[in-house]
Design a protein around this motif. Structure first.
Motif, mmCIF file in Angstrom:
data_model
loop_
_atom_site.group_PDB
_atom_site.id
_atom_site.type_symbol
_atom_site.label_atom_id
_atom_site.label_comp_id
_atom_site.label_asym_id
_atom_site.label_seq_id
_atom_site.Cartn_x
_atom_site.Cartn_y
_atom_site.Cartn_z
ATOM 1 N N GLN A 244 0.855 -1.188 0.000
ATOM 2 C CA GLN A 244 0.000 0.000 0.000
ATOM 3 C C GLN A 244 0.895 1.244 0.000
ATOM 4 O OE1 GLN A 244 -2.592 0.118 3.333
ATOM 5 N NE2 GLN A 244 -3.657 1.990 2.718
ATOM 6 N N SER A 245 1.453 1.562 -1.149
ATOM 7 C CA SER A 245 2.365 2.699 -1.232
ATOM 8 C C SER A 245 2.104 3.482 -2.504
ATOM 9 C CB SER A 245 3.831 2.232 -1.191
ATOM 10 O OG SER A 245 4.148 1.483 -2.345
ATOM 11 N N SER A 246 2.471 4.752 -2.485
ATOM 12 C CA SER A 246 2.269 5.615 -3.652
ATOM 13 C C SER A 246 3.155 5.180 -4.819
ATOM 14 C CB SER A 246 2.557 7.066 -3.272
ATOM 15 O OG SER A 246 3.901 7.197 -2.802
ATOM 16 N N LYS A 247 4.321 4.615 -4.511
ATOM 17 C CA LYS A 247 5.219 4.170 -5.567
ATOM 18 C C LYS A 247 4.610 3.031 -6.363
ATOM 19 C CE LYS A 247 9.880 2.340 -6.331
ATOM 20 N NZ LYS A 247 11.153 1.922 -5.706
ATOM 21 N N LYS A 248 3.991 2.061 -5.685
ATOM 22 C CA LYS A 248 3.381 0.926 -6.372
ATOM 23 C C LYS A 248 2.203 1.365 -7.221
ATOM 24 C CE LYS A 248 6.156 -2.153 -4.651
ATOM 25 N NZ LYS A 248 7.117 -2.890 -5.519
ATOM 26 N N GLY A 276 -6.258 9.622 -0.062
ATOM 27 C CA GLY A 276 -5.348 8.697 0.586
ATOM 28 C C GLY A 276 -3.897 8.975 0.229
ATOM 29 N N SER A 277 -3.012 8.600 1.133
ATOM 30 C CA SER A 277 -1.588 8.853 0.912
ATOM 31 C C SER A 277 -1.033 8.044 -0.250
ATOM 32 C CB SER A 277 -0.800 8.525 2.190
ATOM 33 O OG SER A 277 -0.963 7.155 2.533
ATOM 34 N N GLU A 278 -1.727 6.958 -0.644
ATOM 35 C CA GLU A 278 -1.249 6.133 -1.750
ATOM 36 C C GLU A 278 -1.343 6.853 -3.099
ATOM 37 O OE1 GLU A 278 -5.513 5.016 -0.722
ATOM 38 O OE2 GLU A 278 -3.613 5.338 0.348
ATOM 39 N N PHE A 279 -2.073 7.965 -3.145
ATOM 40 C CA PHE A 279 -2.200 8.735 -4.384
ATOM 41 C C PHE A 279 -1.431 10.053 -4.316
ATOM 42 C CE2 PHE A 279 -6.402 6.494 -3.917
ATOM 43 C CZ PHE A 279 -6.087 5.461 -4.791
ATOM 44 N N SER A 280 -0.439 10.110 -3.422
ATOM 45 C CA SER A 280 0.294 11.353 -3.228
ATOM 46 C C SER A 280 1.189 11.708 -4.416
ATOM 47 C CB SER A 280 1.134 11.264 -1.950
ATOM 48 O OG SER A 280 2.061 10.191 -2.042
ATOM 49 N N ARG A 281 1.497 10.734 -5.300
ATOM 50 C CA ARG A 281 2.337 11.021 -6.469
ATOM 51 C C ARG A 281 1.463 11.345 -7.681
ATOM 52 N NH1 ARG A 281 7.573 7.119 -6.756
ATOM 53 N NH2 ARG A 281 8.009 8.715 -8.336
ATOM 54 N N TRP A 282 0.422 12.099 -7.468
ATOM 55 C CA TRP A 282 -0.518 12.409 -8.538
ATOM 56 C C TRP A 282 0.106 13.284 -9.628
ATOM 57 C CZ3 TRP A 282 -1.758 17.580 -9.275
ATOM 58 C CH2 TRP A 282 -1.407 18.450 -8.249
ATOM 59 N N LYS A 283 1.053 14.134 -9.250
ATOM 60 C CA LYS A 283 1.704 14.981 -10.252
ATOM 61 C C LYS A 283 2.465 14.130 -11.262
ATOM 62 C CE LYS A 283 2.234 19.170 -7.457
ATOM 63 N NZ LYS A 283 3.193 20.165 -6.883
ATOM 64 N N ASP A 284 3.125 13.065 -10.790
ATOM 65 C CA ASP A 284 3.855 12.176 -11.703
ATOM 66 C C ASP A 284 2.884 11.368 -12.568
ATOM 67 O OD1 ASP A 284 6.238 13.061 -10.607
ATOM 68 O OD2 ASP A 284 6.246 11.498 -9.068
ATOM 69 N N MET A 285 1.710 11.035 -12.000
ATOM 70 C CA MET A 285 0.729 10.259 -12.766
ATOM 71 C C MET A 285 0.157 11.066 -13.925
ATOM 72 S SD MET A 285 -1.375 8.332 -9.736
ATOM 73 C CE MET A 285 -0.550 7.677 -8.295
ATOM 74 N N GLU A 286 0.050 12.367 -13.747
ATOM 75 C CA GLU A 286 -0.532 13.197 -14.791
ATOM 76 C C GLU A 286 0.389 13.328 -16.010
ATOM 77 O OE1 GLU A 286 -3.683 16.348 -12.881
ATOM 78 O OE2 GLU A 286 -1.566 16.947 -12.971
#
Length: 329
Positions: A244-248, A276-286
Motif C-alpha cells: 500500500q504505497s504511492s510508488k506501487k 489517501g496517501s497512496e495517491f500522493s504522487r498524482w503529479k507524476d501520474m498526470e
C-alpha cells in the motif's frame, strides 16, 4: 467511626440490615464516649457524618434511631431503653414494599443459580455462565425470570449479591474503550472535484475513471488492489499490488500506459482519487514518464466527503423517490 463502603447509586434508596447495624453501633459507641452531661455536644454533626457515610438523609437517620429505641426490663423488672438495629429494621421493613418490577427479587432463583455455577467453576465469567445456562440448560431456566449480563454486573457493583468484583479477575482487568479518536484535517490535493466538468458527471463521455485502493484485513500487509472503474461503461479494473504505497500505485499507472501506448490519453482522460496517501504522487501520474507532456487529468474528492464521487447515484436515488419507480441504468 467505623467505615462502610456504600455505592453512590444507593443514595436515598431502601437500606439493608447492614446499614441499620452500622448506624446503631456507631451511635452506641458515640454515647459511650460522651456519657457525661455534655454528651450531646457534636451529636448533630455526628448524625450528619453517619448520613453522609451511609448515603441517606439526616432525617432518615433520626427516624431509624427513633424506631431502634425500645423499652426492655432487667432481672429486677426495671424498665430502661436500649437501641436495637434489628427492631428498627423489622419495624421499617413492614412499611417498605418491594416493588413488583424489581428484577433483583423476580429473578432471585436465576441469580442464585448463576452464583452457584460461578462459585463451582471459577474460570467462568458472568457472560459465559449466563449464556451457558440460557442456551444449554433450558430445563433449569425455562420457567424462571432471567437477567441480562449487564444487569448482573450492575448487581455486583451495587453489592446486591454474594459475588464481588474481586472474585472476577477478568472484570478487574477489563478496560473501557475511550472515545478519544481525533480527526486530523487533510489538505486538498491537486485539482478538486468541484472543478470537474459537468460532462463527466452525466457519464455521457467515455474515458473518465474513478480509482481507489482496496486492502485486506491486515491493513495492506499482504498486499492490496488498485481498482479503476470507468464511469460510462462500468468497465472495471482490479490490479494486485504488493504494498500500500504511492510508488506501487504510480508504477501500475505506468504499466497501463505502456500497455495502451499512445491511446492511453484517450482511454484515461481523467481519473478521480480520494485523499489517501497512496495517491500522493498524482503529479507524476498526470505526466508521461521522463517528460512534461500531460497524459491525463487527476481530480480529488473533498476530504471526508466520499459521497462526492457518488453524485450520479445520488441523482438516481432522488429520481426514484420523486417518481416512485425504479430507474434502470
Amino acid at each position: 467511626m467505623n467505615t462502610i463502603t456504600i455505592s453512590h447509586k444507593s443514595k436515598h434508596k431502601h437500606l439493608n440490615f447492614q446499614h441499620y447495624e452500622f448506624i446503631i453501633n456507631s451511635l452506641i459507641k458515640f454515647n459511650a464516649l460522651h456519657s457525661d452531661s455534655n454528651r450531646n455536644i457534636g451529636k448533630t454533626q455526628f448524625i450528619k457524618d453517619i448520613a453522609s457515610t451511609v448515603g441517606t438523609s439526616v432525617s432518615n437517620v433520626y427516624s431509624i434511631i427513633k424506631d431502634a429505641t425500645i423499652t426492655v426490663r432487667d432481672y429486677n423488672l426495671n424498665e430502661h431503653t436500649e437501641l436495637s438495629a434489628l427492631a428498627a429494621f423489622n419495624k421499617r421493613s413492614k412499611n417498605h414494599k418491594i416493588p413488583n418490577n424489581s428484577k433483583l427479587f423476580k429473578a432471585h432463583d436465576f441469580i442464585t443459580l448463576v452464583e452457584d455455577e460461578m462459585k463451582s467453576n471459577r474460570l467462568s465469567s458472568v457472560d459465559e455462565t449466563i449464556h451457558h445456562l440460557i442456551l444449554h440448560e433450558k430445563d433449569k431456566t425455562s420457567n424462571i425470570e432471567t437477567v441480562s449480563t449487564k444487569t448482573f454486573y450492575n448487581y455486583i457493583h451495587q453489592g446486591c449479591i454474594d459475588i464481588r468484583p474481586i472474585d472476577l479477575p477478568r472484570m478487574l482487568r477489563r478496560k473501557q474503550k475511550k472515545n478519544d479518536k481525533t480527526f486530523i484535517p487533510k489538505r486538498q490535493k491537486g485539482t478538486p472535484i468541484t472543478e470537474r466538468p459537468d460532462s463527466i458527471e452525466t457519464r455521457e463521455e467515455f474515458g473518465h475513471w474513478e480509482a481507489d485502493l482496496v486492502v485486506g484485513p491486515r491493513n495492506g500487509r499482504n498486499g492490496a488492489y488498485l481498482t479503476l472503474i470507468e464511469r460510462k461503461t462500468r468497465f472495471y479494473y482490479m490490479i494486485p499490488i504488493t504494498s500500500q504505497s504511492s510508488k506501487k500505485v504510480y508504477m501500475q499507472i505506468n504499466r497501463l500506459h505502456k500497455f495502451y501506448g499512445d491511446s492511453f490519453n484517450q482511454i484515461f482522460k481523467s481519473i478521480t482519487f480520494d485523499n489517501g496517501s497512496e495517491f500522493s504522487r498524482w503529479k507524476d501520474m498526470e505526466k508521461k514518464p521522463g517528460t512534461k507532456e500531460k497524459r491525463t487529468t487527476i481530480y480529488f474528492g473533498r476530504p471526508y466527503h466520499s459521497c462526492d464521487r457518488c453524485q450520479y447515484w445520488k441523482s438516481i436515488i432522488d429520481k426514484c423517490y420523486s417518481t416512485g419507480k425504479p430507474v434502470i441504468t
